[in-house]
Design a protein around this motif. Structure first.
Motif, PDB file in Angstrom:
ATOM      1  N   LYS A   1       0.899  -1.348   0.029  1.00 53.51           N
ATOM      2  CA  LYS A   1       0.075   0.077  -0.117  1.00 53.51           C
ATOM      3  C   LYS A   1       0.963   1.395  -0.079  1.00 53.51           C
ATOM      4  O   LYS A   1       0.697   2.253  -0.684  1.00 53.51           O
ATOM      5  CB  LYS A   1      -0.944   0.167   1.164  1.00 53.51           C
ATOM      6  N   LYS A   2       2.046   1.187   1.037  1.00 51.79           N
ATOM      7  CA  LYS A   2       2.685   2.442   1.096  1.00 51.79           C
ATOM      8  C   LYS A   2       4.201   2.154   1.003  1.00 51.79           C
ATOM      9  O   LYS A   2       4.555   2.021   2.242  1.00 51.79           O
ATOM     10  CB  LYS A   2       2.086   3.489   2.017  1.00 51.79           C
ATOM     11  N   PRO A   3       4.712   1.901   0.058  1.00 52.06           N
ATOM     12  CA  PRO A   3       6.080   1.547   0.163  1.00 52.06           C
ATOM     13  C   PRO A   3       7.054   2.182   0.557  1.00 52.06           C
ATOM     14  O   PRO A   3       6.937   3.480   0.376  1.00 52.06           O
ATOM     15  CB  PRO A   3       6.557   0.996  -1.229  1.00 52.06           C
ATOM     16  N   VAL A   4       8.167   2.123   1.440  1.00 53.85           N
ATOM     17  CA  VAL A   4       9.140   2.904   2.025  1.00 53.85           C
ATOM     18  C   VAL A   4      10.282   2.713   1.041  1.00 53.85           C
ATOM     19  O   VAL A   4      10.668   1.785   0.614  1.00 53.85           O
ATOM     20  CB  VAL A   4       9.481   2.569   3.545  1.00 53.85           C
ATOM     21  N   PRO A   5      10.939   3.912   0.736  1.00 52.69           N
ATOM     22  CA  PRO A   5      12.061   3.802   0.116  1.00 52.69           C
ATOM     23  C   PRO A   5      13.170   2.934   0.611  1.00 52.69           C
ATOM     24  O   PRO A   5      13.508   3.040   1.851  1.00 52.69           O
ATOM     25  CB  PRO A   5      12.486   5.189   0.065  1.00 52.69           C
ATOM     26  N   THR A   6      13.547   1.812  -0.307  1.00 55.26           N
ATOM     27  CA  THR A   6      14.556   0.946   0.155  1.00 55.26           C
ATOM     28  C   THR A   6      16.132   1.388  -0.727  1.00 55.26           C
ATOM     29  O   THR A   6      15.800   1.767  -1.684  1.00 55.26           O
ATOM     30  CB  THR A   6      14.188  -0.677  -0.037  1.00 55.26           C
ATOM     31  N   LEU A   7      17.117   0.645  -0.168  1.00 56.48           N
ATOM     32  CA  LEU A   7      18.308   0.919  -0.765  1.00 56.48           C
ATOM     33  C   LEU A   7      18.034  -0.333  -2.145  1.00 56.48           C
ATOM     34  O   LEU A   7      17.603  -1.049  -2.037  1.00 56.48           O
ATOM     35  CB  LEU A   7      19.401   0.282   0.003  1.00 56.48           C
ATOM     36  N   SER A   8      18.891   0.334  -3.198  1.00 55.49           N
ATOM     37  CA  SER A   8      18.804  -0.533  -4.320  1.00 55.49           C
ATOM     38  C   SER A   8      19.537  -1.745  -3.979  1.00 55.49           C
ATOM     39  O   SER A   8      20.649  -2.063  -3.593  1.00 55.49           O
ATOM     40  CB  SER A   8      19.601   0.328  -5.487  1.00 55.49           C
ATOM     41  N   GLU A   9      18.993  -2.708  -4.709  1.00 57.62           N
ATOM     42  CA  GLU A   9      19.507  -3.967  -4.562  1.00 57.62           C
ATOM     43  C   GLU A   9      20.937  -4.393  -5.197  1.00 57.62           C
ATOM     44  O   GLU A   9      20.757  -3.991  -6.545  1.00 57.62           O
ATOM     45  CB  GLU A   9      18.669  -5.240  -4.898  1.00 57.62           C
ATOM     46  N   MET A  10      21.877  -4.914  -4.592  1.00 64.13           N
ATOM     47  CA  MET A  10      23.288  -5.099  -5.448  1.00 64.13           C
ATOM     48  C   MET A  10      23.024  -6.406  -6.272  1.00 64.13           C
ATOM     49  O   MET A  10      22.411  -7.305  -6.080  1.00 64.13           O
ATOM     50  CB  MET A  10      24.197  -5.322  -4.403  1.00 64.13           C
ATOM     51  N   PRO A  11      24.020  -6.287  -7.535  1.00 63.05           N
ATOM     52  CA  PRO A  11      23.670  -7.571  -8.423  1.00 63.05           C
ATOM     53  C   PRO A  11      24.441  -8.683  -7.723  1.00 63.05           C
ATOM     54  O   PRO A  11      25.381  -8.441  -6.868  1.00 63.05           O
ATOM     55  CB  PRO A  11      24.443  -6.970  -9.465  1.00 63.05           C
TER      56      PRO A  11
ATOM     57  N   ARG B   1      23.982 -13.609   5.416  1.00 70.62           N
ATOM     58  CA  ARG B   1      23.600 -12.471   4.671  1.00 70.62           C
ATOM     59  C   ARG B   1      23.780 -10.963   5.522  1.00 70.62           C
ATOM     60  O   ARG B   1      23.568 -11.146   6.680  1.00 70.62           O
ATOM     61  CB  ARG B   1      22.069 -12.468   4.163  1.00 70.62           C
ATOM     62  N   CYS B   2      24.342 -10.047   4.865  1.00 69.97           N
ATOM     63  CA  CYS B   2      24.379  -8.693   5.691  1.00 69.97           C
ATOM     64  C   CYS B   2      23.609  -7.761   4.814  1.00 69.97           C
ATOM     65  O   CYS B   2      23.971  -7.433   3.629  1.00 69.97           O
ATOM     66  CB  CYS B   2      26.011  -8.443   5.653  1.00 69.97           C
ATOM     67  N   ASN B   3      22.988  -7.214   5.451  1.00 68.15           N
ATOM     68  CA  ASN B   3      22.230  -5.785   4.964  1.00 68.15           C
ATOM     69  C   ASN B   3      22.837  -4.425   5.364  1.00 68.15           C
ATOM     70  O   ASN B   3      23.387  -4.191   6.451  1.00 68.15           O
ATOM     71  CB  ASN B   3      20.575  -5.880   5.243  1.00 68.15           C
ATOM     72  N   ALA B   4      22.926  -3.680   4.335  1.00 65.83           N
ATOM     73  CA  ALA B   4      23.321  -2.190   4.338  1.00 65.83           C
ATOM     74  C   ALA B   4      22.520  -1.385   5.236  1.00 65.83           C
ATOM     75  O   ALA B   4      21.242  -1.469   5.183  1.00 65.83           O
ATOM     76  CB  ALA B   4      23.608  -1.665   3.140  1.00 65.83           C
TER      77      ALA B   4
END
Length: 734
Positions: free
Chosen positions: A514-524, A549-552
């Protein structure tokens, strides 16, 4: 008688003739005496006699002119107005002829007052015209300005047989009066309309003759000269006003009537040269290389004109949109009120036939639409259609200004004088008419906006009237928030709501639709080519592998997937912290937490990854798992419970949110759900919770509202919010 005497006798007349010619020589004239005082007196008497005759002629002609105006108003203007004939504009045809009659009567009164019972040597006529100069100019300006329009209107009326008969009847009655008084016969309506124009042009001729017949020693001589200059200025100003009007009509007619073919036919060397000079002058003005003639009054009125045009255009567009929305919303509003009435009242109640009563009532939207079109949109649209004409003249005035500026830089001449006159004529006309237009346009706009607001208010009142009779409308409390909180507290007391009170902590995650929050662009994803590049570029000691897995979470951080190969460029961040390393993935460079990395060992890649063993790498920072709480807070546990807690702790550190349901349930059933932050986390929205590294948190729920177990609801230092599950570790006790 001797012959010689006979011959010489006839020569005697010649001698007498020569004697007479000699007496008429210039020397004899030079010796003649000058004019005597008696001759001067006779000359003054002759001039005074001529002056008296001119004054009598001036007064008599003014009486005749005033009588003609009076007859015209009585026999022609008033009868035509009283008939109230359709398609006949008496005011437009005769303009301000009644004001002309009044000013002529005043002039005649002043002339008679200046000459009656006054000695000729003391009569002052010039002062009369100086006294009446301003109102005389203002009134005749208006009449002469509209004379051409009146003449065009008269020609159109004469083509209509009915209107022509009405005018002919009035002219015939006027002709009879002229015949009875012995005056020259009146020709037609046109000769009647041109009389004021002819009269104002005759005043300079009469005053000029009067000045020439007045001795210089007379007290009226100096005032006659001033009066003659004044009436000449009146005629010059009238002609200039007429020229300005013709100039405006000329440019307006050319823009409206010329076709594209006509415009191309006028394209020649002269027109191209003139336009190129205008462009050059405009560029000089923009670069401040040349000065520009400015008119502050025009600039102010033009700015107001531009703002007014923009406001009217936006009002027409926005009010049209508003009308469309109201037409679409009114039926839905009526249906909603009917449904609310059905919900609020029993079917067996007295007002059960309320919907039928509403359906039979008048529709207020229909009257609103009709009144809005008539009182608001139609006047605004008519006003909007008037703006293109002045806009073209403003552009033409700017062209003439460029021509005038160009001629000012060169030597003065006839062209410069003509350019100046054209510019001044257009500028004066626009300044005069823009002030009137802006004032009238602003008044129309304000009236339309007032009508629009009034219609909206009446629409709301009409919409509420039928509903107020059938349904009691309670007044809103002073604070609507208090009433809302009171209702919510009552709902919380319900049994099926108590256990779910935590659901009132709402948040919107990045994966919600419904209301997506801006996320970091996914790395290739890392490929074999990237791995080969890292193996070739760095030594084996600098290579590490992602354990999970490590998230920025911060700026300049990068994402890693489990098993990604990285090269450690620098084992600290810009602030000197050794927990964040600068690494190269072969795709991008950025910072990751060192606890997510382990040394790269090619020999271990062949071992089975499915077994879950405890290795030394998993306990690099074993002190992180030791709680600093006192021993009194520990809870006695059985061995099985300790194993379960250790398993849960290991899952939290290794970032395995996919734990089985039995493990999750065992954590939730514990009395103390105390975890700590393995890494610092920065909240990206108001629904997330920021954590410092090693900070203790209390877990309220091990999933979010949608059941996603990657996000846990946590509480720290009195604040609640969601944090990633793989950033948390279970607190254990030594």
């Amino acid at each position: 008688m001797p012959p010689n005497l006979l011959v010489s006798f006839p020569s005697l007349p010649l001698l007498l003739l020569c004697f007479q010619i000699e007496k008429m020589t210039p020397q004899a004239e030079a010796s003649a005496p000058g004019p005597t005082a008696q001759d001067e007196q006779q000359q003054i008497r002759r001039m005074m006699a001529k002056r008296s005759n001119i004054i009598k002629e001036l007064i008599q002609t003014e009486k005749d002119y005033l009588n003609d105006l009076q007859l015209c108003i009585r026999e022609v203007v008033q009868p035509l107005k009283n008939k109230q004939i359709d398609r006949f504009d008496a005011d437009g045809l005769f303009s301000n002829i009644q004001s002309v009659h009044q000013i002529s009567a005043k002039l005649l009164s002043l002339l008679e007052e200046a000459t009656t019972d006054v000695e000729p040597a003391m009569q002052v006529i010039g002062g009369v015209f100086l006294q009446i100069k301003s109102p005389l100019e203002d009134i005749y300006k208006i009449y002469c300005y509209h004379h051409d329009e009146a003449h065009t209107m008269l020609e159109s009326y004469e083509k209509d047989e009915e209107l022509k008969q009405h005018m002919r009847h009035c002219i015939q009655s006027l002709k009879k009066i002229y015949l009875e008084e012995g005056k020259p016969n009146l020709l037609d309506m046109g000769s009647l309309l041109i009389k004021p124009v002819q009269r104002v042009m005759k005043y300079p001729l009469l005053l000029c003759e009067l000045r020439n017949a007045t001795p210089p020693s007379h007290p009226d001589y100096r005032e006659l000269e001033d009066a003659l200059a004044a009436v000449k200025d009146i005629n010059v100003n009238i002609n200039e006003l007429k020229r300005r009007k013709d100039l405006v009509l000329k440019y307006k007619k050319n823009d409206e009537d010329e076709s594209l073919k006509d415009k191309f036919s006028k394209l020649n060397i002269h027109s191209i040269s003139k336009k190129s000079k205008r462009v050059t002058n405009h560029l000089k003005i923009l670069t401040r290389g040349e000065s520009q003639v400015k008119d502050s009054t025009f600039n102010r009125e033009e700015k107001l004109f531009r703002h007014l045009e923009k406001t009217v255009r936006n009002c027409v567009k926005n009010i049209s949109f508003c009308l469309q929305h109201i037409q679409d919303a009114m039926p839905l509003a009526a249906q909603t009120v009917t449904e609310l009435h059905v919900i609020s009242y029993d079917k067996d109640a007295k007002g059960s036939d309320y919907s039928a009563t509403l359906s039979k009532g008048p529709n207020p939207c229909e009257d609103f639409v009709a009144h809005l079109h008539r009182l608001v949109l139609t006047p605004l649209s008519a006003l909007q259609s008037l703006f293109p004409g002045p806009q073209k003249l403003i552009q033409k005035r700017f062209d003439k200004l460029l021509d005038y500026n160009g001629h000012l830089q060169r030597a003065a001449g006839d062209d410069s004088d003509l350019a100046r006159k054209d510019y001044e004529a257009l500028n004066a006309q626009l300044v005069e008419e823009l002030q009137v237009f802006n004032q009238a346009g602003r008044q129309v706009l304000l009236n339309c906006l007032c009508c629009f607001i009034t219609l909206l208010r009446d629409l709301m009142l009409m919409g509420l009237k039928p509903y107020s009779t059938g349904m009691p409308l309670s007044l809103l409390p002073a604070s609507i928030s208090e009433a809302q909180n009171r209702v919510i507290e009552e709902v919380h007391s319900l049994n099926f709501v108590k256990d779910n009170s935590a659901t009132f902590i709402e948040r919107k995650l990045s994966f919600e639709k419904k209301k997506p929050v801006p996320t970091l662009s996914e790395m290739p994803r890392q490929t074999e080519n990237h791995r080969s590049q890292l193996l070739a570029s760095y030594s084996l000691e600098a290579l590490y592998q992602a354990k999970r897995r490590c998230n920025a979470t911060q700026e300049h951080d990068i994402d890693l997937l489990e098993g990604d190969l990285v090269a450690a460029i620098e084992q600290k961040d810009p602030l000197g912290s050794t927990s964040r390393w600068l690494v190269d993935t072969g795709i991008a460079k950025g910072y990751v937490y060192s606890s997510f990395l382990k040394p790269y060992n090619p020999a271990k890649l062949h071992q089975a990854d499915g077994e879950h063993r405890f290795c030394e790498e998993d306990f690099d920072n074993i002190s992180l798992f030791v709680s600093s709480w006192p021993a009194s807070h520990s809870i006695p546990q059985t061995r099985e419970e300790s194993v379960s807690d250790s398993s849960s702790s290991l899952n939290g550190v290794c970032g395995k949110p996919e734990a089985n349901e039995a493990d999750t349930d065992s954590i939730q059933d514990g009395d103390e759900q105390i975890f700590y932050a393995v890494h610092a986390f920065q909240a990206r929205s108001e629904h997330e919770l920021s954590l410092q590294e090693y900070q203790r948190v209390h877990i309220l729920r091990f999933c979010d509202l949608s059941g996603n177990k990657e996000w846990w609801l946590a509480e720290a230092q009195g604040q609640k919010g969601y944090v990633p599950a793989n950033y948390l570790g279970k607190m254990t006790y030594a």
